[in-house]
Enzyme design. Structure first.
Site, PDB file in Angstrom:
ATOM      1  N   ARG A   1      53.384  43.709  51.291  1.00 38.59           N
ATOM      2  CA  ARG A   1      52.272  43.892  50.654  1.00 38.59           C
ATOM      3  C   ARG A   1      51.551  45.102  51.270  1.00 38.59           C
ATOM      4  NH1 ARG A   1      49.448  38.111  49.742  1.00 38.59           N
ATOM      5  NH2 ARG A   1      51.136  37.188  48.225  1.00 38.59           N
TER       6      ARG A   1
ATOM      7  N   ASP B   1      34.568  34.937  48.394  1.00 37.91           N
ATOM      8  CA  ASP B   1      36.169  35.153  48.771  1.00 37.91           C
ATOM      9  C   ASP B   1      36.002  36.340  49.492  1.00 37.91           C
ATOM     10  OD1 ASP B   1      38.982  34.027  47.586  1.00 37.91           O
ATOM     11  OD2 ASP B   1      38.978  35.912  48.521  1.00 37.91           O
TER      12      ASP B   1
END
Length: 279
Positions: free
Chosen positions: A37, A148
């Site tokens: 990632r 979030d």
């Protein structure tokens, strides 16, 4: 495309940084995930080595790239009406309990928090469930806060547009009532109707940082988030949730989570559902 090697030393640095900034505990088994990632992020920012990228992260003044790094690390798996038993309980127990506690003028707002809301499926599912139960939910004083740490998924959530495959867990009746079917270039997509989107406020929030809420919540959903924290982080979050729930309020956690390893004052209701006592 070249292969970027993530040394144990570099992994330890990123692991420590991520834990410090958001409490996510990246154990050794996550090294390849981090390499993949963050490797993509390195290529986008034109860094050749993880060590160079790490140095930039800790020296950059704005913090913008740090947010991008955390966006890349965060796992965001979700779906509409995921763990459906929670939504059954919401209708059968939690909402009737809230209604019974309303003052005589029935004016107190219903406050729900979806913590770790990802791309919005959870808070929108809650909004739809409230509309179905309360019928006049669109005109009631209802506040659903959805938070979030990832700005990327929050951007998707605000738009409220989902591919048809993502709506497979929604009945045709609910799709018709609460979604608009895309046409032309948006064929194969659905968008949450505006009155449902308006029920939800999306905000970036790091669960490890201090909260600044002025009013407590009646219901908190925090599902499949605490599995990424160590015991200390879990304890911190659970203490905050207890503080910010009304007496008689409910906490919903993920199917793979439990409060057994934490010291808490919640009353166990059933697996993954807890109540803040009215005593």
């Amino acid at each position: 495309m070249y292969y970027l090697e993530l040394s144990d030393k570099d992994f330890a640095l990123f692991r420590s940084l991520v834990y410090e900034k958001c409490g996510i505990n990246l154990h050794e088994g996550k090294k390849e995930l981090v390499r993949a990632r963050l490797g993509k992020r390195l290529r986008q920012t034109h860094f050749k080595k993880f060590s160079q990228y790490y140095k930039y992260l800790i020296e950059e003044d704005t913090g913008d790239e740090l947010i991008e790094m955390l966006n890349a690390i965060s796992t965001n798996l979700t779906s509409f009406f995921r763990e459906s038993k929670h939504f059954d309980f919401l209708t059968e127990e939690a909402l009737p309990s809230y209604a019974s506690r309303l003052p005589s003028d029935r004016s107190r707002p219903l406050r729900v928090w979806s913590a770790g809301c990802s791309s919005g499926e959870e808070p929108y599912s809650i909004a739809i469930q409230l509309c179905e139960y309360l019928k006049s939910a669109a005109t009631r004083d209802i506040h659903i806060l959805a938070t979030d740490i990832s700005t990327k998924v929050l951007s998707t959530a605000v738009g409220g547009i989902y591919q048809e495959a993502q709506t497979g867990t929604i009945s045709k009746e609910l799709l018709r009532k609460y979604f608009q079917k895309g046409l032309g270039k948006w064929q194969g997509h659905y968008r949450i109707k505006a009155f449902v989107r308006n029920m939800v406020e999306f905000r970036r929030l790091n669960l490890m940082e201090p909260f600044s809420f002025h009013q407590p919540f009646d219901i908190i959903f925090c599902r499949n988030v605490m599995i990424y924290f160590d015991k200390k982080g879990q304890q911190t979050v659970i203490d905050k949730f207890y503080k910010h729930l009304v007496r008689g309020g409910y906490l919903f956690i993920g199917h793979s989570e439990s409060l057994m390893s934490t010291k808490h004052r919640f009353k166990y209701v059933q697996p993954t559902i807890y109540l803040k006592n009215t005593d």
